[in-house]
Motif scaffolding. Structure first.
Motif, PDB file in Angstrom:
ATOM      1  N   CYS A   1       4.906 -13.216  11.027  1.00  0.00           N
ATOM      2  CA  CYS A   1       4.113 -12.549  12.062  1.00  0.00           C
ATOM      3  C   CYS A   1       2.632 -12.472  11.720  1.00  0.00           C
ATOM      4  CB  CYS A   1       4.665 -11.143  12.275  1.00  0.00           C
ATOM      5  SG  CYS A   1       4.893 -10.724  13.981  1.00  0.00           S
ATOM      6  N   GLY A   2       2.297 -12.661  10.465  1.00  0.00           N
ATOM      7  CA  GLY A   2       0.906 -12.570  10.061  1.00  0.00           C
ATOM      8  C   GLY A   2       0.529 -11.257   9.420  1.00  0.00           C
ATOM      9  N   VAL A   3       1.523 -10.475   8.993  1.00  0.00           N
ATOM     10  CA  VAL A   3       1.254  -9.203   8.327  1.00  0.00           C
ATOM     11  C   VAL A   3       0.726  -9.482   6.914  1.00  0.00           C
ATOM     12  CG1 VAL A   3       2.293  -7.076   7.440  1.00  0.00           C
ATOM     13  CG2 VAL A   3       2.979  -7.978   9.679  1.00  0.00           C
ATOM     14  N   ASP A   4      -0.311  -8.765   6.519  1.00  0.00           N
ATOM     15  CA  ASP A   4      -0.934  -8.952   5.203  1.00  0.00           C
ATOM     16  C   ASP A   4      -0.515  -7.884   4.192  1.00  0.00           C
ATOM     17  OD1 ASP A   4      -2.884 -11.134   5.996  1.00  0.00           O
ATOM     18  OD2 ASP A   4      -3.524  -9.532   7.355  1.00  0.00           O
ATOM     19  N   ILE A   5      -0.247  -6.663   4.705  1.00  0.00           N
ATOM     20  CA  ILE A   5      -0.022  -5.515   3.827  1.00  0.00           C
ATOM     21  C   ILE A   5       1.147  -4.706   4.373  1.00  0.00           C
ATOM     22  CG2 ILE A   5      -1.059  -3.419   2.836  1.00  0.00           C
ATOM     23  CD1 ILE A   5      -3.827  -4.709   3.677  1.00  0.00           C
ATOM     24  N   LEU A   6       2.009  -4.245   3.492  1.00  0.00           N
ATOM     25  CA  LEU A   6       3.119  -3.374   3.879  1.00  0.00           C
ATOM     26  C   LEU A   6       2.831  -1.964   3.373  1.00  0.00           C
ATOM     27  CD1 LEU A   6       6.220  -5.626   3.114  1.00  0.00           C
ATOM     28  CD2 LEU A   6       4.974  -5.354   5.268  1.00  0.00           C
ATOM     29  N   ARG A   7       2.841  -0.998   4.300  1.00  0.00           N
ATOM     30  CA  ARG A   7       2.581   0.389   3.939  1.00  0.00           C
ATOM     31  C   ARG A   7       3.886   1.120   3.665  1.00  0.00           C
ATOM     32  NH1 ARG A   7      -1.461   4.702   6.847  1.00  0.00           N
ATOM     33  NH2 ARG A   7      -2.875   3.030   6.217  1.00  0.00           N
ATOM     34  N   LEU A   8       3.960   1.751   2.516  1.00  0.00           N
ATOM     35  CA  LEU A   8       5.093   2.579   2.128  1.00  0.00           C
ATOM     36  C   LEU A   8       4.639   4.025   2.170  1.00  0.00           C
ATOM     37  CD1 LEU A   8       6.216   0.436  -0.965  1.00  0.00           C
ATOM     38  CD2 LEU A   8       6.715   0.062   1.463  1.00  0.00           C
ATOM     39  N   SER A   9       5.270   4.838   3.009  1.00  0.00           N
ATOM     40  CA  SER A   9       4.846   6.215   3.190  1.00  0.00           C
ATOM     41  C   SER A   9       5.552   7.117   2.176  1.00  0.00           C
ATOM     42  CB  SER A   9       5.166   6.676   4.616  1.00  0.00           C
ATOM     43  OG  SER A   9       4.606   7.946   4.879  1.00  0.00           O
ATOM     44  N   PRO A  10       4.810   7.954   1.463  1.00  0.00           N
ATOM     45  CA  PRO A  10       5.399   8.763   0.392  1.00  0.00           C
ATOM     46  C   PRO A  10       6.516   9.687   0.859  1.00  0.00           C
ATOM     47  CG  PRO A  10       3.018   8.742   0.188  1.00  0.00           C
ATOM     48  CD  PRO A  10       3.340   8.102   1.507  1.00  0.00           C
TER      49      PRO A  10
ATOM     50  N   GLN B   1       2.070   1.774 -10.887  1.00  0.00           N
ATOM     51  CA  GLN B   1       3.052   1.130 -10.011  1.00  0.00           C
ATOM     52  C   GLN B   1       2.443  -0.147  -9.418  1.00  0.00           C
ATOM     53  OE1 GLN B   1       6.353   2.167  -9.340  1.00  0.00           O
ATOM     54  NE2 GLN B   1       5.913   3.533 -11.048  1.00  0.00           N
ATOM     55  N   PRO B   2       3.265  -1.113  -9.033  1.00  0.00           N
ATOM     56  CA  PRO B   2       2.739  -2.375  -8.477  1.00  0.00           C
ATOM     57  C   PRO B   2       2.222  -2.205  -7.051  1.00  0.00           C
ATOM     58  CG  PRO B   2       5.136  -2.406  -8.447  1.00  0.00           C
ATOM     59  CD  PRO B   2       4.734  -1.159  -9.195  1.00  0.00           C
ATOM     60  N   LEU B   3       1.169  -1.425  -6.914  1.00  0.00           N
ATOM     61  CA  LEU B   3       0.558  -1.151  -5.622  1.00  0.00           C
ATOM     62  C   LEU B   3      -0.843  -1.752  -5.597  1.00  0.00           C
ATOM     63  CD1 LEU B   3       1.549   2.614  -5.410  1.00  0.00           C
ATOM     64  CD2 LEU B   3       2.417   0.825  -3.877  1.00  0.00           C
ATOM     65  N   ASP B   4      -1.246  -2.249  -4.441  1.00  0.00           N
ATOM     66  CA  ASP B   4      -2.572  -2.826  -4.290  1.00  0.00           C
ATOM     67  C   ASP B   4      -3.561  -1.859  -3.651  1.00  0.00           C
ATOM     68  OD1 ASP B   4      -1.894  -5.745  -5.032  1.00  0.00           O
ATOM     69  OD2 ASP B   4      -0.398  -5.266  -3.508  1.00  0.00           O
ATOM     70  N   ILE B   5      -3.047  -0.932  -2.838  1.00  0.00           N
ATOM     71  CA  ILE B   5      -3.893   0.005  -2.102  1.00  0.00           C
ATOM     72  C   ILE B   5      -3.216   1.368  -2.117  1.00  0.00           C
ATOM     73  CG2 ILE B   5      -5.035   0.489   0.099  1.00  0.00           C
ATOM     74  CD1 ILE B   5      -4.467  -2.531   0.788  1.00  0.00           C
ATOM     75  N   ILE B   6      -3.988   2.423  -2.301  1.00  0.00           N
ATOM     76  CA  ILE B   6      -3.477   3.790  -2.227  1.00  0.00           C
ATOM     77  C   ILE B   6      -4.380   4.579  -1.280  1.00  0.00           C
ATOM     78  CG2 ILE B   6      -3.050   5.936  -3.477  1.00  0.00           C
ATOM     79  CD1 ILE B   6      -2.413   4.310  -5.948  1.00  0.00           C
ATOM     80  N   TYR B   7      -3.757   5.244  -0.316  1.00  0.00           N
ATOM     81  CA  TYR B   7      -4.481   6.094   0.631  1.00  0.00           C
ATOM     82  C   TYR B   7      -4.351   7.547   0.191  1.00  0.00           C
ATOM     83  CZ  TYR B   7      -4.772   2.119   3.849  1.00  0.00           C
ATOM     84  OH  TYR B   7      -5.047   0.895   4.424  1.00  0.00           O
ATOM     85  N   LEU B   8      -5.460   8.254   0.205  1.00  0.00           N
ATOM     86  CA  LEU B   8      -5.492   9.663  -0.162  1.00  0.00           C
ATOM     87  C   LEU B   8      -6.061  10.477   0.988  1.00  0.00           C
ATOM     88  CD1 LEU B   8      -7.069   9.423  -3.750  1.00  0.00           C
ATOM     89  CD2 LEU B   8      -4.636   9.496  -3.180  1.00  0.00           C
ATOM     90  N   GLY B   9      -5.663  11.747   1.051  1.00  0.00           N
ATOM     91  CA  GLY B   9      -6.263  12.640   2.030  1.00  0.00           C
ATOM     92  C   GLY B   9      -5.244  13.269   2.957  1.00  0.00           C
ATOM     93  N   GLU B  10      -5.713  14.204   3.763  1.00  0.00           N
ATOM     94  CA  GLU B  10      -4.874  14.950   4.697  1.00  0.00           C
ATOM     95  C   GLU B  10      -5.059  14.390   6.106  1.00  0.00           C
ATOM     96  OE1 GLU B  10      -2.266  16.983   6.449  1.00  0.00           O
ATOM     97  OE2 GLU B  10      -2.519  17.307   4.290  1.00  0.00           O
ATOM     98  N   THR B  11      -3.963  13.983   6.726  1.00  0.00           N
ATOM     99  CA  THR B  11      -4.037  13.398   8.067  1.00  0.00           C
ATOM    100  C   THR B  11      -3.409  14.279   9.139  1.00  0.00           C
ATOM    101  OG1 THR B  11      -1.925  12.205   7.892  1.00  0.00           O
ATOM    102  CG2 THR B  11      -3.885  11.089   7.047  1.00  0.00           C
TER     103      THR B  11
ATOM    104  N   SER C   1       0.846  -1.197   0.000  1.00  0.00           N
ATOM    105  CA  SER C   1       0.000   0.000   0.000  1.00  0.00           C
ATOM    106  C   SER C   1       0.878   1.243   0.000  1.00  0.00           C
ATOM    107  CB  SER C   1      -0.924   0.019   1.219  1.00  0.00           C
ATOM    108  OG  SER C   1      -0.205   0.276   2.410  1.00  0.00           O
ATOM    109  N   LEU C   2       0.333   2.313  -0.532  1.00  0.00           N
ATOM    110  CA  LEU C   2       0.964   3.621  -0.495  1.00  0.00           C
ATOM    111  C   LEU C   2       0.178   4.468   0.493  1.00  0.00           C
ATOM    112  CD1 LEU C   2       3.176   5.431  -1.891  1.00  0.00           C
ATOM    113  CD2 LEU C   2       1.306   6.301  -3.320  1.00  0.00           C
ATOM    114  N   GLY C   3       0.808   4.834   1.604  1.00  0.00           N
ATOM    115  CA  GLY C   3       0.121   5.600   2.628  1.00  0.00           C
ATOM    116  C   GLY C   3      -0.207   7.010   2.170  1.00  0.00           C
ATOM    117  N   PRO C   4      -0.991   7.736   2.957  1.00  0.00           N
ATOM    118  CA  PRO C   4      -1.291   9.135   2.612  1.00  0.00           C
ATOM    119  C   PRO C   4      -0.020   9.981   2.679  1.00  0.00           C
ATOM    120  CG  PRO C   4      -1.993   8.671   4.854  1.00  0.00           C
ATOM    121  CD  PRO C   4      -1.581   7.350   4.269  1.00  0.00           C
TER     122      PRO C   4
END
Length: 295
Positions: free
Chosen positions: A240-249, A27-37, A4-7
């Motif tokens: 450990c059982g992790v399903d998704i790795l988040r990469l922060s922009p 890009q070979p990404l499965d999930i993309i997060y959008l928005g202001e955090t 995943s690509l974090g916000p």
């Protein structure tokens, strides 16, 4: 393992944001997060803009797009904006504040529990699973052992595991404050900050007297001085059982980062040495770089 690509955590101009996501398309990404955090004053893109961008990213693609909410809600106007985000009607929401959890639970909408929520044990997870939690992003200071124990305890309680998404790359968001540190560094009041954090594409480094990079100031957010990088720990993440790795922009080089993680999940050997810190994952001070210690 999905990626995943974090916000985007920094304040980038509208032009830079749009150019960045244009580069991320394909890009070979499965999930993309959008928005202001981080800060509600950062309005380079409106909610309607984020939704339009989400439609573009999903067009002809299987990528999942999620909207992320603020981690610190302080004003009625911010709560109103958060309500609009939760009622967007198109995309799943990442809740980074318990106010968002309440809004989503009231509407019986499934959500992602972001890293700003303090979820460290199976009982807290159970409470939010009952509210609609489907994906858990552990707080960035959680060790691999803590994540593993939480999942095993959920199994023992007979509770279905949520998806687990781990913050695997990028400057770690460590803390939030009502005070804007970037404005303070420029002797500006928060109410008249003149959006000075936009001048710092990857935040404002904070050094020790010895010149060591300790933290990065990003508006009201304090981040790790070095970027976290768990690529070399990949086998332990799987165990450990992790399903998704988040990469922060970050401002530069994200294509190379994504390519490196994608290669390892496709079977390439994890690098023996990587840059960045990984101490938290091993139950050590977060700023350290330690070797693989998990079986």
């Amino acid at each position: 393992m999905r990626l995943s690509l974090g916000p985007v955590l920094f304040y980038w101009s509208r032009e830079k944001l749009l150019a960045f996501y244009e580069a991320m398309a394909g890009q070979p990404l499965d999930i993309i997060y959008l928005g202001e955090t981080v800060c509600s004053k950062r309005r380079a893109l409106s909610l309607d803009d984020w939704l339009a961008l989400a439609r573009e990213l999903r067009s002809g693609s299987s990528v999942e797009v999620v909207l992320s909410g603020l981690a610190l809600v302080e004003a009625a106007s911010e709560l109103s904006s958060l309500k609009r985000l939760c009622e967007n009607g198109e995309l799943r929401v990442e809740a980074n504040d318990m106010g968002a959890v309440q809004l989503l639970a009231e509407r019986r909408l499934p959500f992602v529990a972001g890293p700003a929520l303090n979820l460290y044990n199976p009982y807290a997870l159970q409470e939010l699973i009952d509210c609609g939690l489907q994906r858990w992003v552990p707080p960035v200071e959680c060790s691999g052992q803590l994540v593993r124990d939480c999942l095993l305890q959920l199994d023992a309680l007979g509770i279905a595991r949520p998806e687990v998404e781990l913050f695997a790359y990028g400057h770690l968001p460590l803390a939030y404050s009502a005070r804007c540190f970037t404005a303070r560094a420029e002797n500006r009041p928060k109410d008249d900050c003149q959006l000075c954090c936009q001048k710092h594409v990857e935040g404002l480094p904070m050094l020790s007297q010895e010149g060591e990079r300790l933290f990065v100031l990003n508006g009201i957010q304090t981040m790790s001085g070095e970027a976290s990088n768990l690529l070399g720990d990949y086998p332990g993440l799987v165990d450990c059982g992790v399903d998704i790795l988040r990469l922060s922009p970050r401002g530069e080089g994200m294509q190379q980062v994504i390519a490196a993680f994608d290669a390892v999940r496709e079977g390439a050997s994890p690098p023996i040495a990587t840059s960045g810190c990984n101490g938290y994952w091993h139950g050590q001070p977060g700023m350290l770089r330690v070797g693989e210690v998990l079986s």
